[in-house]
Enzyme design. Sequence first.
Site, PDB file in Angstrom:
ATOM      1  N   SER A 143       0.857  -1.190   0.000  1.00  0.00           N
ATOM      2  CA  SER A 143       0.000   0.000   0.000  1.00  0.00           C
ATOM      3  C   SER A 143       0.890   1.237   0.000  1.00  0.00           C
ATOM      4  O   SER A 143       2.062   1.166   0.400  1.00  0.00           O
ATOM      5  CB  SER A 143      -0.859  -0.002   1.270  1.00  0.00           C
ATOM      6  OG  SER A 143      -1.562   1.209   1.393  1.00  0.00           O
ATOM      7  N   TYR A 156      -2.042  -0.559  10.554  1.00  0.00           N
ATOM      8  CA  TYR A 156      -2.184  -0.991   9.152  1.00  0.00           C
ATOM      9  C   TYR A 156      -0.867  -0.749   8.419  1.00  0.00           C
ATOM     10  O   TYR A 156      -0.379  -1.630   7.696  1.00  0.00           O
ATOM     11  CB  TYR A 156      -3.330  -0.215   8.498  1.00  0.00           C
ATOM     12  CG  TYR A 156      -3.541  -0.533   7.021  1.00  0.00           C
ATOM     13  CD1 TYR A 156      -3.985  -1.788   6.618  1.00  0.00           C
ATOM     14  CD2 TYR A 156      -3.315   0.438   6.041  1.00  0.00           C
ATOM     15  CE1 TYR A 156      -4.186  -2.071   5.269  1.00  0.00           C
ATOM     16  CE2 TYR A 156      -3.520   0.162   4.697  1.00  0.00           C
ATOM     17  CZ  TYR A 156      -3.952  -1.094   4.313  1.00  0.00           C
ATOM     18  OH  TYR A 156      -4.148  -1.375   2.983  1.00  0.00           O
TER      19      TYR A 156
END
Length: 246
Positions: A143, A156
Amino acid sequence: MTQLSNQTAIITGASSGIGEAIAHRLADQGANVVLAARRSERLQELSADIEKQYGTKAKVVETDVTNKEEVENLVKEAYDSFGSVDIFVNNAGVMLLSFLKNDHVEEWEQMVDVNIKGVLYGIHAALPTMLEQGSGHMINVSSVAGHEVFPSSTVYSATKYAVKALSMGMEKELASTNVRVTNISPGAVDTELTDHITDDDVLEMFKDRSMTPLNAEDIAAAVTYAVTQPKNVNVNEVIVRPLNQS
Ligand code: NDP
């Protein structure tokens, strides 16, 4: 004859969003696809669509990537059905954004289990076959949050930095083999990913967010680019974010 004819691609998290779009794209390039996730009804629908649209095979293997034996079984079923494992897309993931002060410890554990351990199980299950074949391509979906840390993305991001580290280590270790490694880092993409966020402060923060996210197909295009390069070209990192995401 399309570029991925006779190749077998396993895609985790294929029941929605980016994984579903990757499955379409790779099948469109001629690959037989093996679709993995927990929601098997959605995988069955996708399989039927793919076989109808592209004429390739699409096999469903219901898999929870946090279960090592299930991921081992996924690779075995793919190999037994098609005789090779050419592409493995470690895409399944969860993004349960929260502020540390709100102490969502079970969600931290879930992100570690799916985003890190799930990817490790994919490597464990698929890499030996690729090394034995003398070819293969591991795609790990990290990501933009695996390159930068945003408010509420702390845990995350920690999981996605781990995915990036795994990709970098694999790239170095496997450089002398014919196994290629690509780390894909999407920015904001319009999928179901944010639907599972429970932290009220994050949901409140998101109300003021004005950004036009990418479509899942934009990320699938990046994956297709990486896997269709000549065999000596190792596309190691692709970062794709919406133009208006800072
Ligand atoms: P979706 O929520 O649409 O898809 C997530 C997929 O992961 C689903 O298919 C889900 O399937 C699967 N999944 C979740 N938990 C498990 C599990 N335990 N076992 C097997 N599969 C699981 O989100 P996206 O398509 O956006 O996410 C795909 C990847 O892209 C993730 O790794 C995410 O972190 C990454 N990403 C997404 C971005 C975005 O903005 N959307 C940005 C950057 C990265 P099921 O529930 O059926 O098991």
